[in-house]
Structure formats: structure tokens, C-alpha cells
Design a protein around this motif. Sequence first.
Motif, PDB file in Angstrom:
ATOM      1  N   LEU A 178      -7.199   4.533  -7.013  1.00 53.08           N
ATOM      2  CA  LEU A 178      -6.649   3.674  -6.846  1.00 53.08           C
ATOM      3  C   LEU A 178      -7.280   2.097  -7.246  1.00 53.08           C
ATOM      4  N   MET A 253       0.206  -5.548  -4.438  1.00 48.22           N
ATOM      5  CA  MET A 253      -0.393  -4.111  -4.703  1.00 48.22           C
ATOM      6  C   MET A 253      -1.352  -3.830  -3.320  1.00 48.22           C
ATOM      7  N   ASN A 256       1.554  -2.496  -0.856  1.00 39.60           N
ATOM      8  CA  ASN A 256       2.135  -1.545  -1.170  1.00 39.60           C
ATOM      9  C   ASN A 256       1.215  -0.367  -1.315  1.00 39.60           C
ATOM     10  N   LYS A 258      -1.177   0.216  -3.573  1.00 40.44           N
ATOM     11  CA  LYS A 258      -1.605   0.528  -4.946  1.00 40.44           C
ATOM     12  C   LYS A 258      -3.000   0.022  -5.007  1.00 40.44           C
TER      13      LYS A 258
END
Length: 416
Positions: A178, A253, A256, A258
Motif C-alpha cells: 500500500l 486515499m 479508502n 489505499k
Amino acid sequence: MKLHPLALSALAFALSTATLAQAAPQVEVLHYWTSGGEAKSIAELKKMMEAKGVAWKDFAVAGGAGENATTALKARVMAGSAPAAAQIKGPAIQEWGQEGVLANIDAAAAEGKWESVLPPVVTNVMKYKGHYVAVPVNVHRVNWLWVNPEVLAKAGAKAPTNFAEFFDAADKIKKAGLVAVAHGGQPWQDATVFESVVLGVGGADFYRKALVQLDQASLSSPTMIKSFETLARIKTYIDKDAAGRDWNLATAMVINGKAGMQFMGDWAKGEFTAAGKVAGKDFLCVPAPGTGNAYTFNIDSLAMFKVKSAEEQKSQLTLAGAVMSPEFQEVFNLNKGSIPVRSGVSRAKFDSCATRSMDDMAATSKANALLPSLAHGMAIDSAKAGAIQDVIAKFMNSNMTPQAAAQALAKAAKTM
């Protein structure tokens, strides 16, 4: 053709209503509150003004740190058609005051007893030559790190309190496939990370000397070189698509899952809130590494510009009063992620991030560690801030060495 008396009175009523509607006072506000949480906040102010019989004329200019709004404002003022109010802050208020274009709103301050509900660090910024020319909207803490706890759990990492822990967490998040640090490659965002790094590496006194007083020895010191070395290491955890990304997309980001972490002021919290996320559960707010005992602030404000008619002047005072009301301070800051600038606002609806921000602001104020943000136009004048931001952006986007960056920083502060 003769009209019936009832028809005549109906016509007279219609004409008078049309005249009243036409004559309804209005206030034009130039601002850059355009992201989800911000737009929600400004919609509340519009509602309050309309309830007071003042029509809101929106002049929204997108662009995270307000560069586009500043350009638009300059064009309007030069053309002799300044808006009634504009979102400007810090030393920029003084710069506009020197141009002789700001309006005196002492009457609103007296009516709202601003001197007794605002801290002096705020009232000083809102005045020009002893008179109120701007109204403060909120206080933002800039030195936050936003963290997704699910990402940490997946990576087997913990929320960091210092840079050793930060880089350990970043390594683990990266190994988990990630993005460790969500970032938008824009100069003001680069400067936001930089100022938190300087504070974390050097402490409050060093930050003040280097970034507020622009002390030459501090700007080119080993501590500043170490700050750039730390920033260079952070760069390695930012994804390749960061260039030009808006701050709220970087926040998305983290929301979510990410990305694991983001350096950003507490306006980022408005995005988490707008997405239905809960502080302490879905996201964590921790002071940027090494900055737990300090607080960099950014105060949003609306400066009032000289307008021609008495009605417009009255509308400005109505706007200033509405902004300082406890009702607006509560609803705006709940949506925006910031904290109320005035005393007397209930804490009941504010989450753990906001109440921590309130407590830390009070504690750092007493400890002389409440510091104006360089990146957000609170510390130094716009010309010097721009020159310094250019150096930071160049460092973020090149192979410039930390030593060369520190020298360039000192030069930028000196030559302006």
C-alpha cells in the motif's frame, strides 16, 4: 380601460414586492471553501445570512491554498469592484490594510464583545492600525498526521509518535503493498509536510527562529539540514502519481484504505466526516511525528472590503456578527474539521480530534509553543513565504541535496 380597485391594490402589492425583492441587501463573498466538508460549512453561513434577510452572492474560487482566489481578488480590487468580503488571513490582512481598501467593522466587534471571547493572538491578526477589518472563522491545527487504523493493522504497524516509529510504520505499509504516505505534489502541500518536519526535528523554539523570525543561522544550520534529510526520506514513501494531486484526493486515499498516512491540517477531518467516518474508530488523528508538545495554527478569516452603499456596509456587519455567533462557530467547525475560534461554544458535539485540538491549543499557548503556520500564510509576508515555498518545491521535485536546500532557504529568506 378602468381597473377594479382590488386589481389596482393587487398590482400595487406586486410592484412593491418586486421592488423589495430587487432591493434586498446582498453580500458577495469570495472564498475557496470548495471541497466536500468546506462546501457544507459555507452552505450553513449562506442559510444564516438569508434568514437575516441578506442575500448571499457566492464567489467561490477552487484551489486548495487560495492562490487562485488571491489572483481573482487582486483583479477585482484593481477594477474597483471589490467583493464585500474575501477569505484572506494572517499577514495578508495587513498587506491589504496598507492598500487602504479594507472596511472598519469595529461596530460588529463591540456588539459581539469580541475582545472578551477571542484570544489576543487572534485579535491582533484581525486588526489593522487598531481597528477590526476582518472576522475570524476558526482555528485549524496544521501539524496533524491522519492515519487509517485498518491499514496499520494489515501492515502490523502502530500509529507513530516520533520519526523512528513513523519510518518503521511506513516501511511496513510499503511492504504490505500500500502507499505509506498520501500526498499531493503541490507547493503548498510540500510546505505543509516540511513545516511539520522542521517542528518535529527541531522543536518549537527552533521552528520560531527559523520559520517565523527567519534567523539566518537557524535556516542554514545542521538542524535544518537534518530536517531536509528527513523530508528526503519521506519522499521515498510517496506514490509516483502524486504530482498535482489535490489535497482532498490524497485524504480520500487514506479514507479508502489505499494509503496509510497523510500529513495535513485538520480540514482533512472534514473529508473523513463527510464520508461518514468516525474519529478514533475509522481514522486516527495524531500529532505529526515529534510535535506532540507544539501546535502550528492556521486561522481562516473573512476580511471586509470598502463598499459604497450604507446597505452593503450594514450587510457586512451582519455577516461579521453571524460568523462570530456560537451557532455558526459550532456548525461550521463540525463540518470543517477545525475548532471554534471563540470561547463559549459547547464541546458536546465535537469529536476526540477536536477536543484534543482544543486542549492542545490551550496547553501550547501557555507553554509558548503555539506557532503560526508558514505553509498557510500565518507566519511571514506572502513574498518571503512564496520564495521559501519555491525552495521546498524544488527540493521535493529534484535531486537537490539537503545541504544545498538549507543554503537556498537562507538565501530565499534574505533576498526578498
